[in-house]
Scaffold this motif. Structure first.
Motif, PDB file in Angstrom:
ATOM      1  N   UNK A  26      18.668  26.353  -9.187  1.00 57.71           N
ATOM      2  CA  UNK A  26      19.970  27.012  -9.149  1.00 57.71           C
ATOM      3  C   UNK A  26      20.986  26.264  -9.978  1.00 57.71           C
ATOM      4  N   UNK A  29      21.377  27.122 -13.695  1.00 57.63           N
ATOM      5  CA  UNK A  29      21.928  28.399 -14.122  1.00 57.63           C
ATOM      6  C   UNK A  29      23.294  28.558 -13.485  1.00 57.63           C
ATOM      7  N   UNK A  30      24.179  29.149 -14.178  1.00 58.32           N
ATOM      8  CA  UNK A  30      25.492  29.387 -13.606  1.00 58.32           C
ATOM      9  C   UNK A  30      26.112  30.590 -14.272  1.00 58.32           C
ATOM     10  N   UNK A  31      27.105  31.081 -13.625  1.00 54.01           N
ATOM     11  CA  UNK A  31      27.793  32.237 -14.139  1.00 54.01           C
ATOM     12  C   UNK A  31      28.860  32.658 -13.191  1.00 54.01           C
ATOM     13  N   UNK A  32      29.522  33.724 -13.437  1.00 51.53           N
ATOM     14  CA  UNK A  32      30.626  34.104 -12.573  1.00 51.53           C
ATOM     15  C   UNK A  32      30.563  35.567 -12.209  1.00 51.53           C
ATOM     16  N   UNK A  33      31.473  35.923 -11.342  1.00 56.95           N
ATOM     17  CA  UNK A  33      31.579  37.287 -10.889  1.00 56.95           C
ATOM     18  C   UNK A  33      32.859  37.855 -11.461  1.00 56.95           C
ATOM     19  N   UNK A  93      39.966  37.089   1.427  1.00 59.02           N
ATOM     20  CA  UNK A  93      39.453  36.926   0.069  1.00 59.02           C
ATOM     21  C   UNK A  93      38.041  37.472  -0.066  1.00 59.02           C
ATOM     22  N   UNK A  94      37.208  37.211   0.939  1.00 61.07           N
ATOM     23  CA  UNK A  94      35.839  37.714   0.876  1.00 61.07           C
ATOM     24  C   UNK A  94      35.831  39.240   0.951  1.00 61.07           C
ATOM     25  N   UNK A  97      37.050  40.636  -2.341  1.00 61.71           N
ATOM     26  CA  UNK A  97      36.053  40.424  -3.384  1.00 61.71           C
ATOM     27  C   UNK A  97      34.885  41.393  -3.271  1.00 61.71           C
ATOM     28  N   UNK A 115      44.274  33.321  -6.228  1.00 63.13           N
ATOM     29  CA  UNK A 115      42.873  33.699  -6.012  1.00 63.13           C
ATOM     30  C   UNK A 115      42.678  35.190  -5.795  1.00 63.13           C
ATOM     31  N   UNK A 118      42.792  38.815  -9.079  1.00 60.17           N
ATOM     32  CA  UNK A 118      41.762  39.635  -9.724  1.00 60.17           C
ATOM     33  C   UNK A 118      41.399  40.853  -8.904  1.00 60.17           C
ATOM     34  N   UNK A 455      41.058  28.148 -15.291  1.00 57.36           N
ATOM     35  CA  UNK A 455      40.500  28.572 -14.001  1.00 57.36           C
ATOM     36  C   UNK A 455      38.993  28.435 -13.996  1.00 57.36           C
TER      37      UNK A 455
END
Lengths: 455, 332
Positions: A26, A29-33, A93-94, A97, A115, A118, A455
């Motif tokens: 894990x 690898x990385x990335x965002x939403x 927030x959850x 999201x 936060x 978005x 950010x």
């Protein structure tokens, strides 16, 4: 048996290795939403049900407000999802999201704005549903603070009001009994504390939260009396924590313990113990935020079984010659419309009612926040005694001229660590100079995002 | 009252190799001269075994492997609770955590508390369990006193205890003053030694779990050994030291591992009692991670700290497995 156990151990080791591999894989690898898209609006007509998530004001108050709004707007029904303040940020927030069906979301301005930006619509996208002169109906300061909290200059929520800290509440009945004038300077507070200790040994003169984050509030309030906005400059202009004014502030705060204005025993108190002690008459002075202004109300004290007969309030006593009353303020009670909302028009109408309409008058008289609504006037009869009325006015006056913003200077990220640095001075672990140097090292360690960081 | 009077049922000797093969507590002894029946690995049993294991494996994959994988991924990102706009920061979070003096202190504290808890468990816990197993009067009452803390959420006790630590109005200082020991009152959360003492008191109070382990171990113990020792004239201290303690060596290992790993999960004890005071000095890795997550929003940073703690715990577990394997012992 031995063989089976060995096999069991192999399985256990295999499981542990699998877990390690999972981490390593894990980590590679990385990335965002990405953010969410605006939902299409419900144009079917007919009755509308709005989903309202919040933590503030208290549930009983929110229910009264909703009932009043629904009575005035029979086609609107509001379903309330109320959370405890401590749980709210994460839950909201959850939910945002994940695109949950929310029409109005309460936003803790300093803590959440950046936060949630978005996942909520900028105010400009739904301003057409607000009164034409909406911006002139609200005070500039909380609006500016809400924009600043987003860090991109955009306004994502309308704040219900603002609050400030640290202010001093006092047991007016007790001071009257002992012939003590409410102290406006640290010297007077020291004299009052000594007199209280002598006359009423069972009463703690002054109480406040002993937890780290509150120590920074106390420190910045003291520094703000002689150096307004210094905490903001530490945050945004690169002023070092070793600045002589900060070192002096640490020394001044420490001196208030050495002189007897405060007692180190207070540092063992966790919230809400200081309020309990003050409310039960076991403490003469409470150093807290303007959000405790309801203590000034006799009705509030009666409803909450608070024994103190009369309460007054003043700004934090002036510590150094030439200082002026100081308070750190921040916008609070933000109301925003999520991108997932399918009832933007109706949600905007409710937000307008809560921030600049009749709703603001209803919750404003409960003294929870200083309403952002410019035309708000506290109704006669809410406060009865001269001490309470003078206390309310004193809080309003100091809130109008804040010495700094409650949000910056490390924000929540730095509150605990920075507060521990202050406690090290108060508990004699470090000198003010050494503590300031340690805070500077920590501040520049890279562990705390500064405004303007990517950010 | 004789030691061993109520120490479980005689079920074969644990030490006499001529009559048994296995000394493991809780395992059925195997008569000498008769080899244990071996099963062929795999074969017709593999499918049913897999069927029984499948739900657990699915659960494991969902809640363990995935969660750890998610943690590992987040640990290399700058990301908040909203989980949007993640920025890849490589190993930076790990560097920041490892070089943080507060994390280093939290890790040392966690291990220190674990060692203290182990010491208390192996001494006080062992002695109390053995004494209670002898059928002492009011043993049920004592069991309740010692075991209740292990059965009720520690957060509840820690919260109450935290309030008892208040310097001026706390129950502990109040009690000391009322019994004429005012000179012993402390600023429990304002000075390092009293704060660590307060934590130690709480850890001692949480002695119920080791007592349960030892009680279970004692119930499976072979009474004839104790009886022989008594007949041979062994004193109580000798029975404890030379017979009971060695016989329960496998329980000791379970207790040690339990206490060691428990120290990494002991968030509630510290958070609700001292809240890491004074100045963060009594904090543990759990409180460190919590303070980096809730209300702070450094999820990636906290994830990196969690991964490091996980790896430390894994290393400890592997060492324990290796040590256990070398000693050829079994679990209770």
């Amino acid at each position: 048996m031995r063989r089976n156990l060995t096999r069991g151990r192999r399985l256990m080791i295999a499981a542990l290795v699998a877990a390690v591999l999972a981490v390593v894989t894990a980590c590679s690898d990385s990335g965002g939403v990405g953010g969410l898209e605006n939902a299409e609006q419900d144009t079917s007509g007919g009755p509308v049900t709005l989903q309202y998530w919040t933590w503030f004001p208290p549930e009983a108050t929110v229910k009264e407000l909703i009932a009043a709004y629904e009575k005035a707007n029979p086609d609107i029904t509001i379903e309330l999802h109320q959370y405890a303040a401590g749980d709210y940020r994460q839950s909201a927030q959850l939910a945002l999201n994940s695109g949950e069906d929310i029409d109005i979301v309460g936003v803790q301005v300093a803590a959440m704005t950046k936060d949630v930006r978005e996942t909520v619509r900028p105010v400009k996208e739904w301003a057409e549903n607000l009164p034409d002169d909406w911006e002139s109906q609200l005070r500039e300061e909380p609006l500016d603070q809400a924009r600043a909290a987003a860090e991109d200059g955009e306004l994502y929520e309308l704040p219900m009001g603002s609050m400030g800290s640290v202010v001093m509440y006092y047991n007016a009945a007790l001071l009257d009994e002992l012939g003590i004038d409410p102290p406006t300077t640290a010297e007077e507070l020291t004299a009052a504390s000594k007199k209280i200790r002598a006359a009423k040994p069972s009463i703690t003169p002054a109480v406040f939260i002993g937890e780290p984050y509150w120590q920074l509030e106390m420190l910045w309030t003291i520094i703000g009396q002689t150096n307004p906005m210094l905490s903001d400059r530490v945050s945004s202009e690169g002023v070092d924590w070793t600045d002589p004014e900060i070192v002096q502030g640490l020394a001044d705060y420490k001196a208030m313990f050495a002189n007897g204005a405060f007692d180190t025993s207070t540092l063992s108190l966790k919230a809400p113990r200081p309020v309990e002690l003050f409310g039960s008459g076991k403490a003469a002075f409470l150093f807290d935020g303007s959000w405790r202004a309801a203590l000034l109300s006799a009705d509030y004290r009666k409803q909450n079984k608070i024994a103190v007969k009369d309460v007054g309030a003043l700004p934090f006593p002036i510590v150094r010659d030439g200082g002026k009353p100081a308070v750190r303020t921040g916008a609070e009670g933000g109301l925003a419309i999520p991108k997932a909302s399918t009832h933007v028009k109706e949600a905007a109408d409710f937000i307008a009612w809560m921030t600049m309409g009749e709703g603001a008058d209803l919750w404003g008289e409960q003294l929870l926040l200083e309403p952002a609504k410019k035309s708000f006037v506290l109704p006669d009869g809410v406060l009865a005694s001269p001490a309470a009325k003078a206390g309310y006015q004193a809080i309003q006056d100091v809130l109008q001229t804040p010495s700094s913003n409650r949000a910056p200077a490390g924000g929540a990220d730095f509150n605990n660590v920075g507060g521990n640095g202050v406690l090290d001075v108060l508990n004699d672990y470090k000198s003010p100079k050494d503590a300031a140097a340690a805070l500077q090292t920590e501040w520049t360690s890279g562990r705390y995002p500064h405004p303007g960081d990517d950010d | 009252m004789a030691i061993g009077q109520n120490l479980g049922s005689p079920e074969g000797s644990a030490t006499t190799g001529d009559t048994t093969r296995s000394a493991g507590l809780g395992h059925r002894p195997v008569p000498a001269g008769r080899a244990p029946r071996r099963r062929r690995p795999g074969g017709s049993h593999a499918l049913p075994a897999l069927a029984f294991l499948a739900p657990l494996l699915v659960f494991y994959a969902t809640y363990f492997v995935y969660a750890i994988g998610f943690l590992g991924k987040a640990s290399r990102q700058r990301i908040g609770l909203s989980f949007v706009n993640a920025v890849d920061v490589g190993w930076e979070n790990f560097r920041l955590v490892v070089t943080d003096p507060n994390f280093q202190r939290a890790l040392v504290n966690s291990l220190g508390y674990a060692l203290f808890h182990i010491a208390v468990a192996l001494t006080l816990g062992f002695l109390l369990a053995m004494m209670l197993s002898t059928g002492v009067r009011f043993r049920k009452t004592f069991y309740i006193v010692f075991l209740v803390p292990a059965l009720i959420p520690m957060a509840l006790f820690a919260t109450v205890f935290g309030q008892m630590l208040e310097t001026r109005d706390g129950a502990i200082n109040g009690l000391l003053r009322n019994v004429g020991l005012g000179a012993l009152t402390q600023d429990w959360l304002g000075a390092t030694v009293p704060a660590y003492t307060a934590v130690a008191i709480l850890l001692v109070y949480a002695i119920g779990l080791p007592i349960m382990y030892y009680t279970a171990g004692a119930s499976a113990m072979d009474l004839s050994v104790i009886e022989s020792a008594v007949l041979d004239g062994a004193r109580t201290g000798q029975i404890f030291r030379l017979i009971l303690f060695p016989l329960l060596k496998n329980v000791h290992k379970t207790v040690i591992l339990s206490m060691l790993l428990g120290a990494f999960r002991g968030f509630d004890i510290i958070y609700f009692s001292t809240n890491s005071q004074p100045g963060g000095r009594t904090g543990i890795v759990g409180t460190y991670i919590y303070s980096s997550t809730v209300g702070v929003d450094k999820v990636g940073f906290a994830a990196a700290a969690s991964v490091i703690v996980l790896l430390v715990a894994l290393v400890i577990s592997i060492i324990q497995l290796i040590v256990t394997r070398r000693s050829g012992s079994t679990y209770v």
